[in-house]
Write an enzyme that holds these catalytic residues in place. Sequence first.
Site, PDB file in Angstrom:
ATOM      1  N   PRO A  82       0.673  -1.215  -0.238  1.00  0.00           N
ATOM      2  CA  PRO A  82       0.054   0.007   0.077  1.00  0.00           C
ATOM      3  C   PRO A  82       0.869   1.197  -0.094  1.00  0.00           C
ATOM      4  O   PRO A  82       1.081   1.742   1.097  1.00  0.00           O
ATOM      5  CB  PRO A  82      -0.915  -0.034   1.346  1.00  0.00           C
ATOM      6  CG  PRO A  82      -0.898  -1.467   1.842  1.00  0.00           C
ATOM      7  CD  PRO A  82       0.668  -2.008   1.141  1.00  0.00           C
ATOM      8  N   GLU A  83       0.966   1.730  -1.099  1.00  0.00           N
ATOM      9  CA  GLU A  83       1.650   3.150  -1.351  1.00  0.00           C
ATOM     10  C   GLU A  83       0.293   3.822  -1.992  1.00  0.00           C
ATOM     11  O   GLU A  83      -0.746   3.586  -1.914  1.00  0.00           O
ATOM     12  CB  GLU A  83       2.940   3.115  -2.284  1.00  0.00           C
ATOM     13  CG  GLU A  83       3.754   2.060  -1.853  1.00  0.00           C
ATOM     14  CD  GLU A  83       5.271   2.478  -2.737  1.00  0.00           C
ATOM     15  OE1 GLU A  83       5.468   3.588  -2.953  1.00  0.00           O
ATOM     16  OE2 GLU A  83       5.843   1.454  -2.879  1.00  0.00           O
ATOM     17  N   LYS A 141      -0.717   8.124   2.139  1.00  0.00           N
ATOM     18  CA  LYS A 141      -1.213   6.438   2.383  1.00  0.00           C
ATOM     19  C   LYS A 141      -2.178   6.275   3.409  1.00  0.00           C
ATOM     20  O   LYS A 141      -2.597   5.005   3.996  1.00  0.00           O
ATOM     21  CB  LYS A 141      -0.033   5.513   2.883  1.00  0.00           C
ATOM     22  CG  LYS A 141       1.342   5.728   1.634  1.00  0.00           C
ATOM     23  CD  LYS A 141       2.596   5.205   2.389  1.00  0.00           C
ATOM     24  CE  LYS A 141       3.630   5.598   1.665  1.00  0.00           C
ATOM     25  NZ  LYS A 141       4.921   5.201   2.052  1.00  0.00           N
ATOM     26  N   ARG A 157      16.970   1.331   3.162  1.00  0.00           N
ATOM     27  CA  ARG A 157      16.122   0.807   2.334  1.00  0.00           C
ATOM     28  C   ARG A 157      16.615   0.227   0.943  1.00  0.00           C
ATOM     29  O   ARG A 157      17.363   0.921   0.355  1.00  0.00           O
ATOM     30  CB  ARG A 157      14.770   1.850   1.928  1.00  0.00           C
ATOM     31  CG  ARG A 157      14.296   2.364   3.078  1.00  0.00           C
ATOM     32  CD  ARG A 157      13.650   1.580   4.160  1.00  0.00           C
ATOM     33  NE  ARG A 157      12.611   0.898   3.342  1.00  0.00           N
ATOM     34  CZ  ARG A 157      11.264   0.967   3.502  1.00  0.00           C
ATOM     35  NH1 ARG A 157      10.896   1.705   4.758  1.00  0.00           N
ATOM     36  NH2 ARG A 157      10.275   0.258   2.891  1.00  0.00           N
TER      37      ARG A 157
END
Length: 269
Positions: free
Chosen positions: A2-3, A58, A258
């Site tokens: 979910p972005e 989001k 990341r």
Amino acid sequence: MPELPEVETYRRYFEETALGQTVAHLEVEDQRQLTTDFDTLQQALKGAQFTGAHRIGKHFLINLSTSKTLVLHFGMTGDLAYYRDAEDTPRFARIVFHFQNGFRLAFIDSRKFGRVGLAESIEAYRQEKRLGPDALDISLLQLQASLGKRKAPVKSLLLDQKILAGIGNWIADEVLFQAQIFPAKLANQLSSAEFKRLHAAILYVLKTAIEEEANYGNFPKTFLIHARGWDDSALKPAERQVCPQHRTPLNIIKVGGRTTYFCLVCQPQ
DNA sequence: CTCAGTGTTCAGTG
DNA sequence: TCACTGAACACTGA
């Protein structure tokens, strides 16, 4: 997953299903996923109607007829499903809203990073979380003003929801690839031409993703995301991790902790 | 069995 | 208080 594009797709799905329904009761598997204690939440929701569906980045915000706002954040693995029969309850349905019409809305979340709770209002929530403008709404000038003096990697700043809301790890890489900017480049080193490309790429990637309802498989062939292995069956290993432009191997590094995919040819250091 | 991970938050450092 | 880094969180699936 979910972005921003996924959450926008969930929001539209919600508008066609649960919007307008009145809550009868609530099932919560693990209270740690609540940001409002269960009794307060149940009290606020019981008999309340879902009257509006909004999104900031989001974050998914639902207006209640009782004037409070229900907030859903999907974490890394959140999703929604509207259905009627108990036997259709999806796997990993962690929170289930039962409606007076007999239907249900499940907050699905295998990894339990998602959160559900109450806020006084959308504006109060935005301030409490100090969310920046939605990534679809930020202007070039705003973007330049908030990044231009910072010496962190541009990718890390794109992920900072206080600067702009909605971009996650995959979309940050896609945006930087489309804008042809090296992900670890310090934001204060970006030229105005690069800012222009960055801003255009944010809009292009997000709008394209929303048009395709966040189905990565339908994204243009020119997108980096196909190299990520988002669906193991969709891509043969030999085709994976290759730049869609040059067919040369992609580089994988860590930026701000990341995993980051990029093409050194398209995005020179 | 081990490990990475699409997101956020917080402790620690400067 | 700010800017930034890195770890922690809970769990699944490779």
